[in-house]
Scaffold this active site. Structure first.
Site, PDB file in Angstrom:
ATOM      1  N   GLY A 123       0.822  -1.212   0.000  1.00 14.38           N
ATOM      2  CA  GLY A 123       0.000   0.000   0.000  1.00 14.38           C
ATOM      3  C   GLY A 123       0.848   1.251   0.000  1.00 14.38           C
TER       4      GLY A 123
ATOM      5  CE  LYS B  28       7.034   8.615  -3.796  1.00 10.45           C
ATOM      6  NZ  LYS B  28       7.629   8.054  -5.036  1.00 10.45           N
TER       7      LYS B  28
ATOM      8  N   GLY C   9       5.830   8.408   6.697  1.00  4.50           N
ATOM      9  CA  GLY C   9       5.114   8.913   5.529  1.00  4.50           C
ATOM     10  C   GLY C   9       5.713  10.161   4.912  1.00  4.50           C
TER      11      GLY C   9
ATOM     12  NE  ARG D 238       0.371   1.116  -7.422  1.00  4.02           N
ATOM     13  CZ  ARG D 238       1.333   1.978  -7.083  1.00  4.02           C
ATOM     14  NH1 ARG D 238       2.441   1.543  -6.526  1.00  4.02           N
ATOM     15  NH2 ARG D 238       1.195   3.259  -7.285  1.00  4.02           N
TER      16      ARG D 238
ATOM     17  CG  ASP E 244       5.263  -3.008  -4.969  1.00  5.85           C
ATOM     18  OD1 ASP E 244       5.930  -4.048  -5.122  1.00  5.85           O
ATOM     19  OD2 ASP E 244       5.719  -1.989  -4.426  1.00  5.85           O
TER      20      ASP E 244
END
Length: 478
Positions: free
Chosen positions: A16, A38, A51, A115, A203
């Site tokens: 994820g 991002k 993160g 993806r 991924d």
């Protein structure tokens, strides 16, 4: 997004987006764009991470995604790059040496960030209902060429032994076929511009055939088929330049296995087996144009021209981008009737421009090998100049003169790429608050096929310091 994936050939389970937050989707002139931040903070899939992202990796993604778009490569895009004003601690090479770095956020956009791992995860859990819902979403929004029609079991549970109608199975087979084709054509493009993704896990392989997830990527400087830009990949070089086509095929095999309950095994195998022919056709066409040929016979031209050239380049560490760009302006066949004389003149020009290094010039046997290849190449160009080439594919039969050939080659061979050392220089200057080189690279890389002679210095081969870790080879550290 939640997805799974095979990482370095091993199933990693649920993964994820650990540092990508979806803001939403917008429609612009009928085109759907998903926007993600991002590096903006923790997500439900961050696990033990924070993160966040650092300027180093964010700047690399920002520059490269836009550079790839300008090169004509299918890719996600970068809408913006912003400093966060916070410090992020990262151990860049996982060697027990964490250091503070400036934090940054990239807003990246794409039609979709789906993806292969998006379908692998529900397949691994036997959740055919969720897998079918994802496939239906992808078909509805991103594969308009696939026949419309609601799935016969689009609502309610679809158990492992529930039948899939023939019409639905065909639609899911077309989804697989489209993904096989788009990824085969994508990796053909990578191979012919010298791009190495670096971390081709499932991924990180787009369902839409986009270049996605820019991490420890790199462009070839000196041609080296074994080059990998990822420190984690160095022992086995699974994701090196030469292996990228087969890795993409392996990733597509995982997709075919995931979709097999919906498509049927024979249909999945049939579509997967088309990869090699699609790739060979796509990469052959790109090599043909890069070499300025009107026609191309895969086996004959690969054996007589392409493979010997790449072997010489690898042996003598010739710059990939500069060599192909220089061929168009170094080999002149108009009015010539002696291929050896054309080859000698081309050899001298390539040496004068420092495309061929000192070791080539100083060693008679080496220089003879290059002259021999240039002579074969000149002979082939002369035959096409006169419209007498008998090879099939891509044209032939009409005169093909230097001007037309050079224009075609220059449109396929970029003069400017995001060289690894240039990206590093931009990072180091940006970390000091100087974004001048970032802006310069951003502007130049928007027009990679144009001459832009005032920026010739950006075509220089990498200096010795560029061989250090963090320049030509990076980690997955954010």
């Amino acid at each position: 997004q939640c997805y799974g994936g095979h990482q370095f050939g091993n199933w990693a389970g649920q993964l994820g987006d650990g540092r990508a937050i979806t803001l939403g989707e917008v429609l612009v002139e009928g085109q759907r764009w998903e926007l993600q931040l991002k590096g903006a903070g923790k997500t439900p899939y961050s696990r033990f991470a924070d993160g966040r992202a650092v300027l180093r990796s964010s700047l690399r993604e920002y520059l490269c995604s836009e550079a790839m778009a300008a090169l004509g490569v299918p890719t996600t895009r970068a809408l913006s790059l912003a400093l966060t004003g916070t410090v992020v601690v990262r151990d860049q090479f996982y060697q027990g040496d964490p250091r503070p770095e400036p934090g940054a956020v990239v807003c990246r956009v794409a039609p979709s960030f789906l993806r292969i791992g998006s379908l692998e995860l529900p397949a691994s859990r036997g959740d055919l209902e969720l897998m079918r819902r994802i496939a239906e979403y992808a078909i509805k929004h991103h594969f308009p060429d696939i026949a419309d029609g609601a799935a016969s079991a689009s609502s309610g549970n679809l158990s492992s032994d529930a039948a899939v109608s023939d019409s639905d199975a065909e639609r899911y087979t077309q989804l697989l076929a489209s993904t096989v084709r788009s990824n085969a054509e994508l990796v053909a493009h990578w191979q012919t511009i010298g791009f190495v993704h670096g971390v081709l896990n499932t991924d990180n392989t787009s369902l839409l055939g986009l270049t996605i997830d820019y991490g420890p990527y790199g462009f070839l400087d000196a041609y080296d088929p074994s080059y990998t830009p990822n420190t984690t990949d160095l022992p086995g070089r699974r994701y090196c330049y030469a292996k990228q086509p087969m890795v993409i095929l392996w990733n597509l095999l995982q997709l075919a296995q995931a979709l097999a309950p919906l498509t049927g095994v024979p249909a999945a195998e049939r579509e997967l087996n088309k990869f090699r022919d699609i790739y060979d056709e796509a990469v052959g066409e790109r090599w043909r144009i890069k070499l300025g040929l009107r026609s191309w016979t895969v086996e004959a031209d690969t054996e007589s021209l392409l493979t010997p050239l790449l072997e010489l380049m690898a042996k003598h560490k010739i710059d990939f981008t500069n060599l192909f760009r220089s061929l168009s302006s170094s080999v002149h066949v108009d009015g010539a009737d002696d291929a050896s004389a054309v080859a000698q003149a081309a050899f001298e020009q390539l040496c004068e421009r420092d495309v061929l290094g000192d070791d080539v010039v100083s060693q008679p046997e080496t220089s003879s090998s290059w002259r021999a290849w240039l002579s074969r190449y000149a002979s082939r160009l002369m035959s096409e100049r006169d419209g007498s080439s008998s090879s099939s594919g891509g044209g032939g039969g009409e005169a093909w003169h230097d001007r037309e050939r050079r224009a075609s080659m220059d449109a396929a061979n970029p003069k400017y790429i995001l060289r690894n050392y240039l990206a590093q220089q931009a990072i180091e200057r940006a970390e000091r608050g100087d974004d001048a080189l970032l802006r310069e690279l951003e502007a130049v890389l928007r027009r990679p096929y144009d001459e832009q002679p005032e920026f010739n210095h950006l075509t220089a081969r990498p200096p010795a310091w560029a061989q250090r870790p963090g320049v030509c080879v990076n980690s997955c550290s954010s």
